[in-house]
Design a protein around this motif. Structure first.
Motif, mmCIF file in Angstrom:
data_model
loop_
_atom_site.group_PDB
_atom_site.id
_atom_site.type_symbol
_atom_site.label_atom_id
_atom_site.label_comp_id
_atom_site.label_asym_id
_atom_site.label_seq_id
_atom_site.Cartn_x
_atom_site.Cartn_y
_atom_site.Cartn_z
ATOM 1 N N LYS A 1 16.265 -3.562 11.125
ATOM 2 C CA LYS A 1 15.310 -4.746 10.294
ATOM 3 C C LYS A 1 14.300 -3.258 9.721
ATOM 4 O O LYS A 1 13.603 -3.072 8.796
ATOM 5 N N LEU A 2 13.035 -3.514 10.974
ATOM 6 C CA LEU A 2 12.137 -2.539 11.038
ATOM 7 C C LEU A 2 12.540 -1.012 10.944
ATOM 8 O O LEU A 2 11.902 -0.521 10.746
ATOM 9 N N THR A 3 13.707 -0.357 11.696
ATOM 10 C CA THR A 3 13.892 0.817 11.767
ATOM 11 C C THR A 3 14.524 0.925 9.790
ATOM 12 O O THR A 3 14.733 2.484 9.780
ATOM 13 N N THR A 4 14.786 0.348 9.228
ATOM 14 C CA THR A 4 15.678 0.617 8.418
ATOM 15 C C THR A 4 14.584 0.422 6.894
ATOM 16 O O THR A 4 14.729 0.991 5.813
ATOM 17 N N GLU A 5 13.785 -1.063 7.092
ATOM 18 C CA GLU A 5 13.521 -1.613 5.783
ATOM 19 C C GLU A 5 11.503 -0.450 6.468
ATOM 20 O O GLU A 5 10.559 -0.347 5.464
ATOM 21 N N GLY A 6 11.144 -0.456 7.444
ATOM 22 C CA GLY A 6 9.584 -0.471 7.488
ATOM 23 C C GLY A 6 9.601 -2.198 8.440
ATOM 24 O O GLY A 6 8.856 -2.904 7.327
ATOM 25 N N PRO A 7 7.844 -1.862 8.941
ATOM 26 C CA PRO A 7 7.198 -3.406 8.859
ATOM 27 C C PRO A 7 6.861 -3.242 7.721
ATOM 28 O O PRO A 7 5.972 -2.540 6.141
ATOM 29 N N HIS A 8 5.969 -4.111 7.062
ATOM 30 C CA HIS A 8 5.216 -5.162 6.311
ATOM 31 C C HIS A 8 3.861 -3.846 6.027
ATOM 32 O O HIS A 8 2.948 -3.632 4.520
ATOM 33 N N LYS A 9 3.257 -3.912 7.606
ATOM 34 C CA LYS A 9 1.552 -3.610 7.252
ATOM 35 C C LYS A 9 1.558 -2.574 8.975
ATOM 36 O O LYS A 9 2.100 -2.871 9.692
ATOM 37 N N ILE A 10 1.159 -1.633 9.493
ATOM 38 C CA ILE A 10 1.040 -1.424 10.363
ATOM 39 C C ILE A 10 -0.501 -0.191 10.207
ATOM 40 O O ILE A 10 -0.957 0.072 9.710
ATOM 41 N N GLU A 11 -1.147 -0.211 11.976
ATOM 42 C CA GLU A 11 -2.695 0.362 11.782
ATOM 43 C C GLU A 11 -2.948 0.454 13.270
ATOM 44 O O GLU A 11 -2.885 -0.406 13.386
ATOM 45 N N GLY A 12 -4.090 1.279 13.547
ATOM 46 C CA GLY A 12 -4.335 0.759 14.972
ATOM 47 C C GLY A 12 -6.023 0.390 15.126
ATOM 48 O O GLY A 12 -6.250 -0.636 13.887
ATOM 49 N N THR A 13 -5.800 0.143 16.082
ATOM 50 C CA THR A 13 -7.336 -0.604 16.857
ATOM 51 C C THR A 13 -7.821 -0.568 18.126
ATOM 52 O O THR A 13 -7.271 0.417 18.793
ATOM 53 N N SER A 14 -9.276 -0.239 18.088
ATOM 54 C CA SER A 14 -9.819 0.675 19.420
ATOM 55 C C SER A 14 -10.080 -0.658 20.210
ATOM 56 O O SER A 14 -10.356 -0.391 21.347
ATOM 57 N N ARG A 15 -9.632 -2.141 19.903
ATOM 58 C CA ARG A 15 -9.575 -3.170 21.480
ATOM 59 C C ARG A 15 -9.121 -2.769 22.663
ATOM 60 O O ARG A 15 -7.686 -2.262 22.071
ATOM 61 N N GLU B 1 4.888 -7.855 11.319
ATOM 62 C CA GLU B 1 6.805 -7.495 10.806
ATOM 63 C C GLU B 1 7.095 -8.677 9.675
ATOM 64 O O GLU B 1 8.224 -7.758 8.894
ATOM 65 N N HIS B 2 6.039 -8.974 9.221
ATOM 66 C CA HIS B 2 6.381 -9.972 7.550
ATOM 67 C C HIS B 2 4.611 -9.956 6.959
ATOM 68 O O HIS B 2 3.377 -9.031 8.184
ATOM 69 N N PRO B 3 4.330 -10.997 6.216
ATOM 70 C CA PRO B 3 2.621 -10.859 5.447
ATOM 71 C C PRO B 3 1.814 -11.255 6.202
ATOM 72 O O PRO B 3 1.047 -11.357 6.260
ATOM 73 N N TYR B 4 2.432 -12.003 7.545
ATOM 74 C CA TYR B 4 1.695 -13.637 7.559
ATOM 75 C C TYR B 4 0.912 -13.343 8.532
ATOM 76 O O TYR B 4 -0.582 -13.775 8.388
ATOM 77 N N TYR B 5 1.041 -12.813 9.618
ATOM 78 C CA TYR B 5 0.054 -12.708 10.879
ATOM 79 C C TYR B 5 0.930 -11.694 11.368
ATOM 80 O O TYR B 5 2.097 -10.946 11.297
ATOM 81 N N PRO B 6 -0.137 -10.558 12.510
ATOM 82 C CA PRO B 6 0.133 -9.110 13.162
ATOM 83 C C PRO B 6 1.050 -9.767 14.617
ATOM 84 O O PRO B 6 0.636 -10.748 15.109
ATOM 85 N N TYR B 7 1.125 -8.185 15.127
ATOM 86 C CA TYR B 7 1.704 -8.672 16.943
ATOM 87 C C TYR B 7 1.098 -6.744 17.589
ATOM 88 O O TYR B 7 1.209 -6.461 16.364
ATOM 89 N N PHE B 8 0.496 -7.469 18.597
ATOM 90 C CA PHE B 8 0.379 -6.604 18.832
ATOM 91 C C PHE B 8 1.671 -5.584 19.865
ATOM 92 O O PHE B 8 2.632 -5.769 20.451
#
Length: 247
Positions: A10-24, A46-53
């Motif tokens: 799914k992630l390689t065909t459709e892409g993630p919902h959103k991705i961004e960097g963090t300095s943490r 991976e979906h609109p609800y919450y992120p993973y690292f």
């Protein structure tokens, strides 16, 4: 591993919902060893609800991360992470996969601990940087009913507002009719509030499992709800100043 395969596809065909960097600074502990330590992690929704690292491949301790099937010709692969005599195969890694290139996903519960700076991560995912929790005292009357029976009534409450979620009402223990509550063995973890314990509710032979929760030792940002009881709005009837809420 079918679920990881499906996620990789799914992630390689459709892409993630959103991705961004963090300095943490993000670290992962397994078998008494930090298997990765990085300030270049990515938040991946991976979906609109919450992120993973997601962790860069270059951040892993030498020899800790290995590919399960080196012959597989895909932009993603299943991996294994091991250290100190412990290992997990809940690992999904990406090669040439657009914004996910050279990143690794490890299931949060598969490690002994995740640390963001020096704070241990609670719950199944990191805190969303765009989400906040606000605890506000309120004298509006909250009345809780189930099957026509009043379970609690209080005008000294803490209202907890969490971004994108419905309000939750935390009541003092003295405002609850304990005749209808029995202790549950269930526990859960929230990144924003800490570890929750639960009670069942039983009225007129009708029972709702885990209908009430509370935090003995909440996180600092949710300290005002410590020891207070919260009824699951969706499972009972909640009245705010006499007006019944929609479930």
């Amino acid at each position: 591993m079918a679920d990881l395969e499906a996620l990789g596809k799914k992630l390689t065909t459709e892409g993630p919902h959103k991705i961004e960097g963090t300095s943490r600074r993000v670290r992962g502990l397994l078998g008494g060893n930090y298997v990765f330590d990085t300030t270049a992690a990515r938040y991946v929704w991976e979906h609109p609800y919450y992120p993973y690292f997601y962790i860069p491949k270059t951040a892993f301790k030498k020899g800790a991360l290995e590919r399960v099937d080196p012959s597989a010709k895909k932009p993603y692969w299943l991996g294994k992470l091991g250290a100190g005599g412990k290992s997990t195969d809940r690992v999904l890694a990406f090669d040439h996969a657009g914004p996910l290139e050279d990143l690794v996903r490890i299931e949060v519960s598969a490690l002994d601990g995740w640390f963001v700076e020096d704070e241990k991560l609670l719950g199944p995912h990191p805190k969303d940087p765009y989400k906040r929790v606000e605890c506000i005292p309120s004298s509006r009357e909250i009345r809780i009913e189930f099957d026509g029976t009043v379970l609690a009534k209080s005008s000294q409450n803490i209202f907890l507002f969490e971004t994108m979620l419905r309000p939750r009402y935390y009541l003092a223990t003295t405002s609850v009719d304990w005749e209808f509550l029995t202790e549950s063995e269930t526990t859960s973890y929230c990144p924003y509030k800490g570890m929750a314990n639960y009670y069942h509710v039983k009225v007129n032979e009708k029972e709702i499992k885990d209908a009430v929760w509370y935090y003995r030792y909440p996180t600092a940002e949710s300290a005002l709800v410590a020891g207070r009881l919260c009824f699951y709005n969706e499972k009972v009837d909640v009245f705010v100043d006499g007006m019944k809420e929609e479930k």
